[in-house]
Design an enzyme around this catalytic site. Sequence first.
Site, mmCIF file in Angstrom:
data_model
loop_
_atom_site.group_PDB
_atom_site.id
_atom_site.type_symbol
_atom_site.label_atom_id
_atom_site.label_comp_id
_atom_site.label_asym_id
_atom_site.label_seq_id
_atom_site.Cartn_x
_atom_site.Cartn_y
_atom_site.Cartn_z
ATOM 1 N N GLU A 86 0.857 -1.190 0.000
ATOM 2 C CA GLU A 86 0.000 0.000 0.000
ATOM 3 C C GLU A 86 0.884 1.227 0.000
ATOM 4 O O GLU A 86 1.945 1.249 0.634
ATOM 5 C CB GLU A 86 -0.896 0.014 1.248
ATOM 6 C CG GLU A 86 -1.720 1.301 1.321
ATOM 7 C CD GLU A 86 -2.855 1.267 2.331
ATOM 8 O OE1 GLU A 86 -2.757 0.495 3.297
ATOM 9 O OE2 GLU A 86 -3.823 2.036 2.147
ATOM 10 N N GLU A 127 -11.617 -2.965 3.603
ATOM 11 C CA GLU A 127 -11.986 -3.244 4.997
ATOM 12 C C GLU A 127 -13.410 -2.792 5.245
ATOM 13 O O GLU A 127 -13.669 -1.979 6.118
ATOM 14 C CB GLU A 127 -11.035 -2.468 5.915
ATOM 15 C CG GLU A 127 -10.162 -3.341 6.740
ATOM 16 C CD GLU A 127 -9.213 -2.549 7.622
ATOM 17 O OE1 GLU A 127 -9.377 -1.333 7.798
ATOM 18 O OE2 GLU A 127 -8.291 -3.181 8.148
ATOM 19 N N CYS A 186 -6.604 0.889 2.868
ATOM 20 C CA CYS A 186 -7.623 1.949 2.846
ATOM 21 C C CYS A 186 -7.471 2.868 1.644
ATOM 22 O O CYS A 186 -8.420 3.579 1.298
ATOM 23 C CB CYS A 186 -7.541 2.777 4.117
ATOM 24 S SG CYS A 186 -7.996 1.863 5.585
#
Length: 659
Positions: A47, A377, A245
């Site tokens: 990420e 998530e 995220c």
Amino acid sequence: MIKPIITSLAGLVFFAGVRAQQSAPLVVSADDIVAEIQPTMYGIFFEDINFAADGGLYAELVKNRSFEFTFPLMGWSQPNSDRHSLNENSGFASVLRSNREHNPHFCRVEVKNDKGYSLINEGFRGMGIKEGETYNLSLMAAKHEGNISRVHFRFVDESGKVLGETSIQPGDGEWKKYKTAIIPTGTAAKAQLKITFEGKGTIDLDMISVFPEETWKNRPNGLRKDLVQLLYDMDPGFLRFPGGCIVEGRTLNERYQWKKTVGPIEDREGMVNRWNMEFEHRLTPDYYQSFGLGFFEYFQLAEDLGAEPLPILSCGIACQFNTGELAPMDELDPYIQDALDLIEFANGPVNSSWGKIRKDMGHPEPFNMKYIGVGNEQWGPEYIKRYKVFEKAIKEKYPDMIIVSGSGPFPDGEYFEYGMKELKKLNAEIIDEHYYRSPEWFRENADRYDSYDRNGPKIFAGEYAAQSVAIASPENRNNWECALSEAAFITGLERNAEVVHLTSYAPLMAHKDGWQWTPDLIWFDNLGSYGTPNYYVQKLFSRNKGTHVVPVRLNGKAITGQGELYATASLDKNTNEIIVKIVNTSGKEKQEKITFRGVSRLADTAKITVLQTGDLAAENSLDHPVSISPKEKSVKAKKDRLDVALQPYSVNVIRVKKR
Ligand code: AHR
């Protein structure tokens, strides 16, 4: 049952008692295959957090190269430009807008006199440059008025000393691309790029870029070689990207849109990085995404690593820790189309719309993508509703595509239970579970998957890391206690390979001066990098996974903390070896006998790789990158038995051939 790392005298006495009862051998049943271990068992979660992409893996040295940040001159300074004084002003830069569709801004420099106007780029907390290496510089320029006859580019160190230079002679008129190179005369971790001008007049600049020539596989627009090497050495089974995220965005508008990350780099529309303001204690306002490392490069990296590509896409829900903004059900089509088009981009024929873009980028062969993730998530009924629509659309067109769904951010509790229940009802194929928990939790949960339904969905332990203080606390350390506890837990993942098909530590990387979240698997600065003890745990398990799980038991039971030992065993059918991994989380050396059933005779010697330190607080660092790293030794086998001494606080990987 609590599995302590003993520090008290009472604890020592108690565990000495347990130890005394443990004269029974550890028994490996080598002919009793329990499950196949998937090639994807150990992988990588990538990420763009902590400067992992821009400022990290992506080797570009210039920050805000195309002047698209919200404050368009962020990253740039003009030390002797005083706009408030007409007389004293040596020159100045303004950022203007062109009619280009993407990345429309460019920088106009007006040089007014010969008083030494300069425009300086600070890099990503400086620029790492190495003496004698080649740094390729390129830019777009268009000269308008005046007589600017030369533009100089110099690396300067923190004291202003010049460490190498080059120049270009700008032509008149239209935008043109210029290429040159600098070979530094010294090494510096925090150099800057200083641009000066000969003559007076106006010149437009854009896409000012500097890359080391030596990147991974020496690709232009390439990746940092040392960082990819660390990943390569892990022998990962998959590469999950681009998050995290970051997939979801704080708002839907800020979600990751892969289509904006492919094609010519100057057309990739940059965006703020959602991690820039997430944590008040680690504000990083200059954190943006250039998407120079985009989906094509991720697929290419996966291919280089021999790893399955595993992209995760937005399912129409923004990060539920932020806005949780929802795309209405009747407006989901563009999100679903992104998923379908991605499959075509990765696997489609070169005459398909998206397959052609892949071909034009230099990869006519398909990337053979097999997995796709729907949402990161997410939790609650809105996720399940959207997942169903994605699943239907993807399976209708690509029935063989394996879909990864998510169970939310927590490994237990209401959201988790709900997600698991609903996804099971839908016969979800692979469910992603996340656990950021204390080291103790990891030791206590080594048996987590023993009770999972063998016929239910498979599990992707997609994000996990022991947190020494609290989730994402800036005080968290990548210390040995965390790594050792993760190792204990991983024995449970591997022992349950029938259920657990993929696993990855998260986050992966952090710049020592630009991070937001800790702990992280790999740390780096502008010149160097190192693997944490946690990295070496991952690498050890990954490179010694074997092909099939076989039981290893103590008194007939799986070893999940008895006497503070944790173990798993496997066969490697390719090498005819038995692999036993034993984690000793106690502070005492343990003398253990291992007997091998179903083996008439072992080879004379076994190889033991040990990762150990007696100091639970110990860490690796840029100055001591391999303080905690594997050491090898050998031990004599006795027909079907091995006697091993397991050092205090140690991870041990034993490989022995069957005769
Ligand atoms: O790994 C850091 C973050 O933790 C990820 O972006 C997110 O999925 C999780 O909450």
